[in-house]
Design a protein around this motif. Structure first.
Motif, PDB file in Angstrom:
ATOM      1  N   ILE A   1      11.290  31.992  -3.783  1.00  0.00           N
ATOM      2  CA  ILE A   1      11.711  32.392  -5.556  1.00  0.00           C
ATOM      3  C   ILE A   1      10.413  33.787  -4.984  1.00  0.00           C
ATOM      4  O   ILE A   1      11.099  34.873  -5.520  1.00  0.00           O
ATOM      5  N   PHE A   2       9.378  33.761  -5.133  1.00  0.00           N
ATOM      6  CA  PHE A   2       8.224  34.558  -5.199  1.00  0.00           C
ATOM      7  C   PHE A   2       7.275  33.980  -4.721  1.00  0.00           C
ATOM      8  O   PHE A   2       6.186  33.184  -5.276  1.00  0.00           O
ATOM      9  N   HIS A   3       6.122  34.824  -3.882  1.00  0.00           N
ATOM     10  CA  HIS A   3       4.581  34.486  -3.714  1.00  0.00           C
ATOM     11  C   HIS A   3       4.900  33.149  -2.765  1.00  0.00           C
ATOM     12  O   HIS A   3       5.325  33.200  -1.226  1.00  0.00           O
ATOM     13  N   SER A   4       4.493  32.651  -3.378  1.00  0.00           N
ATOM     14  CA  SER A   4       4.161  30.983  -3.238  1.00  0.00           C
ATOM     15  C   SER A   4       5.738  29.635  -3.870  1.00  0.00           C
ATOM     16  O   SER A   4       5.249  28.624  -3.158  1.00  0.00           O
ATOM     17  N   GLY A   5       6.514  30.034  -4.307  1.00  0.00           N
ATOM     18  CA  GLY A   5       7.602  29.467  -5.374  1.00  0.00           C
ATOM     19  C   GLY A   5       8.569  29.580  -3.713  1.00  0.00           C
ATOM     20  O   GLY A   5       9.183  30.884  -3.627  1.00  0.00           O
ATOM     21  N   PHE A   6       9.463  27.980  -3.942  1.00  0.00           N
ATOM     22  CA  PHE A   6      10.442  27.474  -3.054  1.00  0.00           C
ATOM     23  C   PHE A   6      11.240  27.325  -3.939  1.00  0.00           C
ATOM     24  O   PHE A   6      10.731  25.980  -5.024  1.00  0.00           O
ATOM     25  N   VAL A   7      12.759  26.673  -3.815  1.00  0.00           N
ATOM     26  CA  VAL A   7      13.699  26.109  -4.487  1.00  0.00           C
ATOM     27  C   VAL A   7      14.574  25.018  -3.102  1.00  0.00           C
ATOM     28  O   VAL A   7      14.722  25.760  -2.968  1.00  0.00           O
ATOM     29  N   LEU A   8      14.039  23.971  -3.105  1.00  0.00           N
ATOM     30  CA  LEU A   8      14.560  23.650  -2.204  1.00  0.00           C
ATOM     31  C   LEU A   8      15.067  22.101  -2.331  1.00  0.00           C
ATOM     32  O   LEU A   8      15.361  21.317  -3.842  1.00  0.00           O
ATOM     33  N   GLU A   9      17.204  22.886  -2.534  1.00  0.00           N
ATOM     34  CA  GLU A   9      17.771  21.818  -3.011  1.00  0.00           C
ATOM     35  C   GLU A   9      18.715  21.013  -1.653  1.00  0.00           C
ATOM     36  O   GLU A   9      18.998  21.270   0.146  1.00  0.00           O
TER      37      GLU A   9
END
Length: 250
Positions: A6-14
């Motif tokens: 996503i950005f910086h330390s942001g993530f999406v795990l699906e």
């Protein structure tokens, strides 16, 4: 499963059964909205109260759909960034939580809040939050028991004591597990020489299936790629993230 930056330390795990969103701050490329439209349970993790790891806008998502579980570090409430009723789960270091889909452990940090271990569908995931050896560049000139003034942090710091704390946190994590399928970890060039040391110390102590850099926005994507030479030495796959919204299959 897939992991999307996503950005910086942001993530999406699906995964096949769920969607996990870590440390949402900003979403410059509109990564998150399509995931919220999927018919899977969503779990939102916030590791601590700092604005680059927590954004109260996440609570607006529950107006769009059902099936969202908010799992937040307790320090977010200590700093009055959220109300107790905002989260479904509030954890400090040592806390655990699980349902039929995921199991969660809150581990320590060398800054605020916690780091996360999440197990789901046979995979073990680690998100470091702000766990790191942040004062590594001061170590060569440090003397035991003495502090050094840091202009960046505007405070006197004890790099040796800080590193000892960091390595202690890694020992606590090893009490839970000695390996992860995915590790998301800060590689932040702003902290100067030795900015990869904390990550190198981590991969020396744990089996890692995929190493994912984060927290590098200010110093740039390529600065994070510096870590690859060390993961290559260990035979650990490294994700060279090059843009927001990029996805990798795991």
């Amino acid at each position: 499963m897939t992991l999307t930056y996503i950005f910086h330390s942001g993530f999406v795990l699906e995964t096949d059964k769920s969607i996990l969103i870590f440390d949402y701050w900003l979403d410059l490329n509109g990564v998150v909205p399509p995931f919220l439209k999927k018919a899977k349970p969503v779990y939102i993790f916030s590791s601590h109260f700092h604005e680059d790891h927590f954004n109260s806008a996440i609570f607006e998502w529950r107006k769009q759909r059902e099936g969202i579980t908010y799992i937040l570090s307790k320090d977010i409430y200590k700093h009055r960034r959220a109300n107790k009723e905002d989260a479904d789960v509030r954890l400090a270091k040592g806390g655990t939580w699980s349902d039929e889909t995921i199991s969660v452990w809150a581990l320590g940090s060398t800054d605020s809040g916690v780091s996360w271990i999440v197990e789901t569908e046979g995979k073990r995931i680690f998100h470091a939050g702000d766990l790191n050896n942040w004062y590594a560049r001061f170590l060569p000139e440090a003397e035991p028991g003495e502090t050094i003034y840091s202009e960046e942090f505007d405070e006197d710091i004890d790099p040796i004591a800080h590193e000892k704390q960091y390595l202690g946190e890694l020992k606590d994590i090893r009490k839970i597990t000695d390996g992860f399928d995915v590790v998301m970890f800060p590689i932040d060039g702003r902290i100067g020489n030795g900015y990869t040391l904390g990550a190198r110390q981590f991969i020396e102590r744990f089996k890692v299936g995929l190493f994912v850099p984060m927290h590098f926005v200010a110093s740039g994507f390529e600065s994070a790629w510096r870590m690859k030479e060390f993961t290559d030495e260990k035979g650990i796959p490294f994700w060279e993230i090059s843009r927001e919204g990029e996805t990798i299959e795991i």
